[in-house]
Enzyme design. Structure first.
Site, PDB file in Angstrom:
ATOM      1  N   LYS A  22       0.838  -1.211   0.000  1.00 20.53           N
ATOM      2  CA  LYS A  22       0.000   0.000   0.000  1.00 20.53           C
ATOM      3  C   LYS A  22       0.871   1.259   0.000  1.00 20.53           C
ATOM      4  CE  LYS A  22      -1.722   1.531   4.104  1.00 20.53           C
ATOM      5  NZ  LYS A  22      -1.414   2.940   4.436  1.00 20.53           N
ATOM      6  N   ASN A  23       1.855   1.283   0.904  1.00 20.45           N
ATOM      7  CA  ASN A  23       2.602   2.532   1.078  1.00 20.45           C
ATOM      8  C   ASN A  23       3.632   2.777  -0.029  1.00 20.45           C
ATOM      9  OD1 ASN A  23       1.071   3.098   3.253  1.00 20.45           O
ATOM     10  ND2 ASN A  23       2.607   2.572   4.799  1.00 20.45           N
ATOM     11  N   CYS A 116      -4.466  12.732  13.240  1.00 18.09           N
ATOM     12  CA  CYS A 116      -5.260  11.503  13.240  1.00 18.09           C
ATOM     13  C   CYS A 116      -4.980  10.782  14.548  1.00 18.09           C
ATOM     14  CB  CYS A 116      -4.944  10.643  12.026  1.00 18.09           C
ATOM     15  SG  CYS A 116      -3.316   9.963  12.044  1.00 18.09           S
ATOM     16  N   ARG A 121       0.982  14.579  13.571  1.00 16.75           N
ATOM     17  CA  ARG A 121       1.430  14.408  12.185  1.00 16.75           C
ATOM     18  C   ARG A 121       1.537  15.716  11.382  1.00 16.75           C
ATOM     19  NH1 ARG A 121      -1.057   9.033   9.676  1.00 16.75           N
ATOM     20  NH2 ARG A 121       0.934   9.005   8.616  1.00 16.75           N
ATOM     21  N   ASP A 307       4.697   0.607  12.144  1.00 19.70           N
ATOM     22  CA  ASP A 307       3.486  -0.010  11.591  1.00 19.70           C
ATOM     23  C   ASP A 307       3.314  -1.475  12.012  1.00 19.70           C
ATOM     24  OD1 ASP A 307       2.751   2.337  10.404  1.00 19.70           O
ATOM     25  OD2 ASP A 307       3.462   1.811   8.400  1.00 19.70           O
ATOM     26  N   ARG A 399      -8.592  -0.466   4.790  1.00 19.77           N
ATOM     27  CA  ARG A 399      -7.682   0.545   4.237  1.00 19.77           C
ATOM     28  C   ARG A 399      -6.346  -0.078   3.839  1.00 19.77           C
ATOM     29  NH1 ARG A 399      -6.831   5.827   7.453  1.00 19.77           N
ATOM     30  NH2 ARG A 399      -5.505   5.989   5.631  1.00 19.77           N
TER      31      ARG A 399
HETATM   32  N1  EPU Z   1       6.987  14.381  10.839  1.00 16.42           N
HETATM   33  C1  EPU Z   1       7.258  15.681  11.140  1.00 16.42           C
HETATM   34  N2  EPU Z   1       7.128  16.626  10.151  1.00 16.42           N
HETATM   35  C2  EPU Z   1       6.759  16.284   8.886  1.00 16.42           C
HETATM   36  C3  EPU Z   1       6.501  14.937   8.581  1.00 16.42           C
HETATM   37  C4  EPU Z   1       6.628  14.009   9.583  1.00 16.42           C
HETATM   38  O1  EPU Z   1       7.589  16.010  12.276  1.00 16.42           O
HETATM   39  O2  EPU Z   1       6.674  17.184   8.049  1.00 16.42           O
HETATM   40  C5  EPU Z   1       7.105  13.377  11.887  1.00 16.42           C
HETATM   41  C6  EPU Z   1       5.833  12.571  12.113  1.00 16.42           C
HETATM   42  O3  EPU Z   1       4.923  13.255  12.946  1.00 16.42           O
HETATM   43  C7  EPU Z   1       6.367  11.299  12.708  1.00 16.42           C
HETATM   44  C8  EPU Z   1       7.673  11.104  11.962  1.00 16.42           C
HETATM   45  O4  EPU Z   1       8.030  12.395  11.454  1.00 16.42           O
HETATM   46  O5  EPU Z   1       6.631  11.487  14.074  1.00 16.42           O
HETATM   47  C9  EPU Z   1       7.633  10.122  10.820  1.00 16.42           C
HETATM   48  O6  EPU Z   1       6.511  10.382   9.994  1.00 16.42           O
HETATM   49  P1  EPU Z   1       6.532  10.169   8.426  1.00 16.42           P
HETATM   50  O7  EPU Z   1       6.433  11.490   7.758  1.00 16.42           O
HETATM   51  O8  EPU Z   1       7.654   9.282   8.038  1.00 16.42           O
HETATM   52  O9  EPU Z   1       5.140   9.417   8.196  1.00 16.42           O
HETATM   53  P2  EPU Z   1       4.293   9.504   6.877  1.00 16.42           P
HETATM   54  O10 EPU Z   1       5.203   9.619   5.735  1.00 16.42           O
HETATM   55  O11 EPU Z   1       3.204  10.495   7.033  1.00 16.42           O
HETATM   56  C10 EPU Z   1       4.309   6.934   6.353  1.00 16.42           C
HETATM   57  C11 EPU Z   1       3.313   5.830   6.242  1.00 16.42           C
HETATM   58  C12 EPU Z   1       2.768   5.483   7.625  1.00 16.42           C
HETATM   59  C13 EPU Z   1       3.943   5.085   8.523  1.00 16.42           C
HETATM   60  C14 EPU Z   1       4.987   6.212   8.547  1.00 16.42           C
HETATM   61  C15 EPU Z   1       6.224   5.848   9.333  1.00 16.42           C
HETATM   62  C16 EPU Z   1       2.328   6.148   4.049  1.00 16.42           C
HETATM   63  C17 EPU Z   1       1.139   6.469   3.236  1.00 16.42           C
HETATM   64  N3  EPU Z   1       2.207   6.238   5.387  1.00 16.42           N
HETATM   65  O12 EPU Z   1       3.608   8.051   6.881  1.00 16.42           O
HETATM   66  O13 EPU Z   1       1.923   4.350   7.449  1.00 16.42           O
HETATM   67  O14 EPU Z   1       3.476   4.837   9.824  1.00 16.42           O
HETATM   68  O15 EPU Z   1       5.383   6.538   7.203  1.00 16.42           O
HETATM   69  O16 EPU Z   1       6.819   4.724   8.800  1.00 16.42           O
HETATM   70  O17 EPU Z   1       3.356   5.779   3.513  1.00 16.42           O
HETATM   71  C18 EPU Z   1       0.077   2.954   7.847  1.00 16.42           C
HETATM   72  O18 EPU Z   1       0.340   2.369   6.768  1.00 16.42           O
HETATM   73  O19 EPU Z   1      -0.779   2.521   8.648  1.00 16.42           O
HETATM   74  C19 EPU Z   1       0.776   4.198   8.180  1.00 16.42           C
HETATM   75  C20 EPU Z   1       0.349   5.037   9.123  1.00 16.42           C
END
Ligand code: EPU
Length: 420
Positions: A22-23, A116, A121, A307, A399
């Site tokens: 998915k990701n 969320c 986030r 995850d 999802r």
């Molecule tokens: N963060 C910041 N600032 C930003 C972006 C992120 O502080 O601008 C923080 C977040 O709050 C968190 C950390 O950095 O504490 C890591 O977040 P990341 O940005 O890596 O998460 P994401 O890219 O929004 C993806 C996956 C998530 C998974 C995370 C971590 C997708 C669509 N989502 O989210 O997947 O938990 O990486 O590996 O790729 C899931 O599949 O259930 C899911 C939540």
């Protein structure tokens, strides 16, 4: 709405095939916005989230269809630059259309995703990276309004308080492919899903060095072309079935996963006394009678994935002794603790730590799904528990887990859906 009913404590046996990731699929589908030519993406899992991305691509002016597991994205007229709240708020992954829209149209208006249940986030790192590429960014009525006459290459550090960011790396990387000159992303995320995105972008004609590392160097090109591409297997789905086999002490054959993406989990299970064996692309477990408690800390890849934290916690609830989980990616991702309590688990939360005292047995109970991975943890708990577990709001599972109930039934589990 439907709920998932599980009659637990039955031995499971058989084979399960892992779906596409998915990701990986979500940002790769978003990357098709970077070209006017057709793209064919194979092994796309049929999930609520990938359907949302198809809807989003259509709302932006693309023709996007899924047939079997193949997505075909084609142009049909001009691209629109607005990603609406309705589609972005239901799925944060939608926010990764920002980089491609900006690169292709020099402007984008994308709804802020909001928080969320797994935490606040923020998107500051996405905006920092795009700003460094020469984008003017304003926040207007809950939308990010981004404009850039010309994106120009630069060096940008994308490490945040919690380490690298997966989708911020995706957004900045995609924007940089069409920027003028060279962009270096320092502290880039190196998750296999980002690596897969890099390979897709390369197949479209992008020039990227350092794929799979924390330093991505992108030399901008004038245009990208269409491509055919295969999505990698879903390492989180694979990890979930591995943990399900571990927690129910079952002999399950898990087919089609990339073992090399699962080292952090394999190593932890080894410390607990469970050997994870990979033979001819089939993963199996060798169980020891008495499990040992362990400490698990979540980190960005190649560390232990957040995850899989909820699913691992379910296994720990019946592991003798005291186990500890420290959540370093989403310090508040513990909403499942309250539901596991309802099934008889003994867990105490202290800040970003969960302290789990193993109990002999869990008991089935009505529980509430709150997010995708927490729900997967409850499915594992339900399969281990004595009696009947009802998981309400099961749409969370849809999802991210393709054909979950069919796959579980194929392993001999007694699961079925009922109307709420
Ligand atoms: N963060 C910041 N600032 C930003 C972006 C992120 O502080 O601008 C923080 C977040 O709050 C968190 C950390 O950095 O504490 C890591 O977040 P990341 O940005 O890596 O998460 P994401 O890219 O929004 C993806 C996956 C998530 C998974 C995370 C971590 C997708 C669509 N989502 O989210 O997947 O938990 O990486 O590996 O790729 C899931 O599949 O259930 C899911 C939540």
């Amino acid at each position: 709405m439907e709920k998932l009913i599980i009659e637990g404590n039955r031995p499971l046996k058989g084979e399960v095939e892992i779906s596409g990731s998915k990701n990986a699929a979500l940002p790769i589908m978003a990357a098709t916005l970077l070209t006017d030519e057709p793209c064919i993406i194979r092994r796309v899992p049929k999930l609520r989230d990938t359907m949302t991305m198809l809807k989003l691509l259509r709302s932006l002016g693309k023709r996007a269809e899924l047939s079997g597991h193949e997505v075909i994205v084609e142009s049909k007229g001009s691209l629109r630059h607005v990603a609406e709240y309705q589609l972005v708020s239901t799925m944060r992954g939608s926010f990764c259309v920002l980089g491609p829209l900006l690169a292709k149209l020099h402007k984008a208006r994308v709804s802020l995703p909001g928080g969320c249940v797994i935490g606040v986030r923020p998107v500051d790192l996405h905006l920092k990276g795009l700003h460094a590429l020469g984008t003017k960014i304003e926040i207007e009525n809950g939308y990010v309004v981004a404009t850039a006459k010309n994106l120009r290459g630069t060096s940008v550090y994308l490490g945040g308080v919690f380490g690298s960011s997966v989708l911020a790396t995706a957004n900045v990387l995609m924007a940089a492919t069409l920027a003028k000159g060279q962009t270096t992303i320092e502290s880039a995320a190196c998750e296999p899903e980002i690596e897969n995105l890099c390979y897709f972008l390369q197949a479209m004609g992008a020039q990227i060095d350092g794929v799979g590392s924390h330093r991505l160097v992108v030399s901008g090109v004038k245009r990208l072309h269409g491509a055919r591409f295969d999505i990698i297997p879903d390492r989180i789905e694979a990890g979930t079935y591995i943990l399900l086999a571990a927690a129910t002490r079952s002999d399950i054959r898990i087919k089609g996963a990339h073992y090399a993406h699962l080292w952090a989990l394999v190593d932890k299970l080894d410390q607990m006394g469970i050997r994870v064996i990979n033979q001819n692309n089939v993963i199996r477990l060798e169980h020891q009678w008495r499990l040992k408690p362990v400490g698990v800390t979540t980190h960005p890849y190649p560390g232990f994935p957040t995850d899989l934290q909820a699913q691992f916690m379910s296994l720990m609830t019946i592991t003798p002794g005291v186990s500890i989980i420290t959540e370093r990616v989403y310090p508040d991702r513990f909403i499942h603790i309250a539901e596991l309590h309802r099934m008889g688990a003994d867990i105490r939360r202290e800040g970003s730590n969960a302290i789990i005292q193993g109990v002999k047995v869990l008991h089935g109970a009505p529980v509430m799904a709150s997010d995708l991975r927490a729900s997967a943890g409850l499915v594992i708990a339900g399969l281990m528990a004595k009696g009947r577990t009802e998981i309400h709001r099961m749409y969370h599972l849809e999802r991210g887990y393709e054909n979950l109930d069919d796959k579980l039934m194929g392993l001999g589990a007694k699961v079925y859906r009922e109307k709420e």
